[in-house]
Design an enzyme around this catalytic site. Structure first.
Site, PDB file in Angstrom:
ATOM      1  N   CYS A 137      12.463  15.485  34.745  1.00 20.30           N
ATOM      2  CA  CYS A 137      11.275  14.641  35.123  1.00 20.30           C
ATOM      3  C   CYS A 137      10.053  14.850  34.541  1.00 20.30           C
ATOM      4  CB  CYS A 137      11.106  14.971  36.973  1.00 20.30           C
ATOM      5  SG  CYS A 137       9.662  14.404  37.405  1.00 20.30           S
ATOM      6  N   HIS A 148      21.218  15.762  44.709  1.00 16.34           N
ATOM      7  CA  HIS A 148      20.740  15.728  43.646  1.00 16.34           C
ATOM      8  C   HIS A 148      19.849  16.812  42.894  1.00 16.34           C
ATOM      9  CE1 HIS A 148      19.272  12.684  39.953  1.00 16.34           C
ATOM     10  NE2 HIS A 148      18.473  13.821  39.944  1.00 16.34           N
ATOM     11  N   HIS A 202      18.099  19.629  40.121  1.00 17.31           N
ATOM     12  CA  HIS A 202      17.928  19.859  38.541  1.00 17.31           C
ATOM     13  C   HIS A 202      17.980  21.428  38.484  1.00 17.31           C
ATOM     14  CE1 HIS A 202      16.257  15.798  37.173  1.00 17.31           C
ATOM     15  NE2 HIS A 202      16.521  15.690  38.273  1.00 17.31           N
TER      16      HIS A 202
END
Length: 314
Positions: free
Chosen positions: A246, A213, A215
């Site tokens: 986030c 995962h 970003h």
């Protein structure tokens, strides 16, 4: 828009969509329930392996996903697609079981500082609470995935060591989870670090379902994804249009963009089984829904096979 696969590129890469949870929860604009249901139904027919539909967190904590039960009851369940939801605690797990889900996705941070900031508790308290959720899931024959946030680095505590990450991997593996998602929550990973982590976790636990995962906070999202693919990883979270982010990462951007990830992998000859044109249409519709330009560069420029008319020569 496909190339001839080379032998090493012929394996399936599984794409897991997180926009309706990770993306929508970061928005200030509430997406109507019927719009969420319609989007999930469209995505369910675009080739995904898994869709993270929503979160069963307290509506007070995340008001954008206060309609979790209604969304889960309203979506079509397409064969071959797993419908997962974020579960924070036992109460959330019980809510999810009441509407039927394929998987619980649990979350805690490898970084103590980030766990305190994000979940308002220590890692030990998180682990204790999540172990109870895992036991409930097993009782109800529901699969469990744990997403380990800040697996590569935390803006408050620096780069995460491999030994610290493995400590929590070991504990959740022993608790009986089906899969573990290794999360670059704040976009601090680099391809060399990704390779080292991917090789280490797969070598120790080859039977676990591993997901990465990423970003794109520092522009290395797709490079990190490619490093993971080359290290044997075949599952990735991504977000349509590049939405997400986030709140505890200064300057953070969203998750890696689904259509950009699929476009890259398809061009390289990997099998994603994804319908890239359908993704671009959904992403364009999301852009209209939110009334702003989304981070997706592919949405802006189009696929590489897009041909323009040559300018007139005088």
């Amino acid at each position: 828009m496909t190339s001839t696969p080379s032998p090493q590129n012929s394996k399936r890469i599984y794409i897991q969509e997180v926009v309706t949870r990770d993306g929508f929860q970061a928005e200030s604009q509430f997406v109507p329930t019927e719009e969420k249901i319609a989007l999930v139904n469209r995505l369910s027919r675009a080739g995904y392996a898994k869709i993270e539909v929503t979160s069963f967190t307290s509506p007070k904590a995340i008001p954008m996903l206060a309609d979790a039960e209604a969304v889960m009851r309203g979506i079509d369940r397409v064969p071959g697609v797993e419908y997962t939801v974020l579960i924070p605690n036992l109460k959330g797990a019980e809510r999810a079981l009441s509407v039927g889900v394929d998987e619980f996705n649990l979350v805690m941070s490898v970084s103590e500082a980030h766990n305190q900031s994000n979940l308002k508790m220590s890692r030990e308290d998180s682990f204790k609470g999540l172990t109870a959720v895992i036991d409930l899931a097993h009782t109800n024959n529901t699969a469990v995935n744990i997403s380990l946030s800040t697996s590569f680095g935390c803006p408050m505590s620096g780069i995460t060591s491999l030994s610290e990450l493995m400590h929590w991997v070991d504990r959740f593996a022993a608790a009986g989870v089906r899969g573990i998602t290794v999360c670059d929550t704040t976009g601090m990973a680099n391809p060399a670090q990704v390779q080292a982590v991917c090789e280490a976790v797969q070598a120790k636990y080859p039977k676990l379902q591993w997901t990465l995962h990423f970003h794109n906070t520092r522009g290395m999202g797709l490079a990190n994804a490619l490093a993971a693919v080359n290290s044997g990883i075949d599952r990735f979270d991504s977000s349509l249009g590049g939405l997400g982010g986030c709140p505890y990462a200064p300057g953070a951007t969203g998750n890696i963009c689904t259509e950009e990830l699929v476009h890259m992998l398809d061009l390289m000859g990997f099998k994603t089984n994804m319908q890239i044109d359908a993704l671009l249409t959904c992403s364009k519709d999301l852009q209209s829904l939110f009334g702003r330009t989304l981070p997706s560069q592919l949405l802006m420029a189009g696929k590489v096979d897009r041909v323009y008319e040559a300018p007139c020569q005088s």
